[in-house]
Motif scaffolding. Structure first.
Motif: not given
Length: 525
Positions: A19, A21, A56
């Motif tokens: 991930f 982000n 996500r």
């Protein structure tokens, strides 16, 4: 700067999801109680929830004021999330369902260093540099329940899975066990000599003096609550017994001496009349390429940075955590994630893999009776169960022919497998034939190229198995010799009986032929 969170399986040690982000490095993460999500707190002022099914970021929690989060905890139901920041004296509590802030807990007069939910009561236990341990009832909204003054700065807290006690680490280099029922100190464990603080290159004091001000910064209970792991600004992770208040074992997470604070004493070869040579920048001595320090460029500079600084990474353990089974634990250190496990034989360590090598293709080769290639495939996959299946499917008469043409790189892996297998198998003679073939055809390569520790383990396994069989057979050696002799006599007797029967058959055939000749003569007369 963009940071990444990686997730992998312990069985094969590869990351299977990433991930990206997170804008700044993530300092702490914890898993959701239902194992469907993982939470991450970051210096960018956000707490992010990542879905482990769809991979996500499905929810981002923020604070009303900019904050750099350093500690994070999720309650046992997975509905409440709490985090504290390094620059604020408050604790932020969110609802996992709505993402809204439920409460902002205030009461500490200094930075909150660590927090954790109690597993049964869901009370929030927080510690701070002000020397106070506070208990908060977040679910009922009553605020603070209990307050305990320790008198020293507190760096970390961990709650026992049974919910009856909690352990804290103070600035006096000791661990204190708090009874959560009475909310008072129950035991104190002095761990000043266990931490093993190393001396940095720029330190003006000795490591012994530094140990007075250093402490553990990460604590974790075992799933049964009997042991406590502690790590901090040191290369050691200590395992303590809570019931006996004793140090059980010290684990070394790194052997890389290019990292700072790895040694308790400075290197005398670098000490000159002008001081320590490590304090001189690489540019000044002309040894820029030999420096172990990492460069910190000035923000906004693309070409030449005249204000370039550098630093040397220090060894430390940021976070430690036990597995749910209690048979392994993971430490996040300066060099990366270090895994310690009691089930080391289940680790997947592939070697020279290609797309056509798989357990299915290996078993297909077994059905085609291509045993040599099947053995190479199983050794490349490093699957112990598959290698065992291949070896035990190989006919005994083909063992020597297979081992004689086996490449040397696979011989060492086969020897390591035989070392572990011969100690636990009941097919002793079968595996000894494999060991004999390995030593007979590759003795020179094993003697010169095989690591000494592996060769010693191989020899030790054979000797230990020999001693076990000798201890069983020596007391009944006379009986075994008697049974062997009786077996030989029986075999000889049966052989002689068969010879006599064969001779009788021959003689009976001769008599019949003579009688036939006599009858023919009588007929002719």
């Amino acid at each position: 700067m963009t940071a990444k969170s990686k997730f992998g399986r312990r069985s094969h040690r590869f990351a299977w999801s990433r991930f990206q982000n997170i804008l700044l490095p993530s300092l702490l993460s914890c898993s959701h109680s239902l194992a469907k999500a993982v939470m991450s707190a970051s210096l960018d002022g956000t707490v992010r929830a990542f879905d482990l099914k769809r991979y996500r970021n499905f929810k981002t929690l923020t604070s009303p004021r900019p904050a750099q989060f350093t500690s994070l905890s999720v309650d046992s139901s997975g509905d409440i999330v709490a985090a504290c920041a390094v620059d604020l004296f408050e604790i932020f509590v969110w609802s996992m369902k709505t993402g809204a802030i439920l409460e902002i807990l205030s009461g500490h007069t200094s930075a909150v260093t660590s927090l954790q939910f109690a597993p049964i009561t869901s009370d929030l236990i927080t510690v701070s540099l002000d020397g106070y341990v506070r208990s908060w009832n977040v679910t009922s909204g009553k605020g603070g329940l209990e307050i305990l003054n320790i008198g020293h700065e507190i760096a970390a807290v961990a709650v026992n899975p049974n919910g009856a006690e909690a352990a804290i680490s103070t600035s006096k280099a000791n661990l204190q066990v708090i009874d959560l029922q009475q909310f008072e100190i129950r035991d104190i464990l002095d761990c000043r000599h266990d931490l093993g603080i190393g001396r940095g290159t720029k330190d003006q004091t000795t490591a012994k003096s530094l140990s007075q001000s250093r402490t553990f910064t990460s604590l974790c209970y075992s799933p049964d609550g009997a042991f406590l792991l502690a790590g901090g600004h040191s290369k050691y992770v200590c395992l303590y017994s809570i019931s006996q208040l004793l140090l059980v074992k010290k684990f070394t997470v790194s052997q890389n001496f290019s990292i700072d604070r790895m040694q308790e004493m400075l290197d005398r070869r670098k000490m000159t009349e002008f001081g320590n040579m490590d304090l001189v920048d690489g540019d000044a001595t002309g040894d820029v390429g030999k420096s172990n320090e990492s460069a910190i460029p000035l923000p906004g500079v693309r070409n030449v940075d005249l204000g370039e600084r550098s630093f040397k990474a220090e060894i430390k353990v940021d976070q430690i955590h036990f597995s749910q089974s209690g048979r392994s634990w993971l430490a996040a250190s300066t060099e990366g994630s270090v895994l310690y496990s009691l089930d080391s034989d289940t680790l997947f360590d592939p070697y020279q893999l290609s797309a056509d090598i798989s357990p299915l293709s290996t078993r297909k080769l077994l059905t085609e009776k291509r045993f040599q290639l099947a053995l190479i495939y199983s050794l490349k996959l490093s699957d112990s169960q598959l290698t065992k299946e291949v070896l035990e499917s190989t006919p005994v008469v083909q063992i020597e022919s297979i081992v004689s043409v086996l490449p040397v790189v696979y011989v060492f892996r086969l020897a390591n497998f035989l070392t572990n297998q011969i100690l636990s198998t009941h097919l002793i003679e079968f595996y000894i034939l494999w060991c004999k073939a390995v030593l007979m055809f590759h003795r020179n390569s094993i003697k010169e190229l095989m690591p000494k520790n592996e060769l010693t383990a191989f020899n030790k396994a054979l000797m230990s198995r020999y001693e076990e069989l000798r201890s069983i057979c020596e007391p009944v050696e006379a009986s075994l010799n008697y049974f062997l002799a009786m077996g030989k006599m029986r075999t000889l007797k049966l052989k002689n009986t068969n010879d006599y029967e064969h001779l009788g058959d021959v003689m009976s055939d001769g008599e019949q032929s003579e009688r036939q000749v006599q009858s023919d003569e009588d007929t002719s007369e």
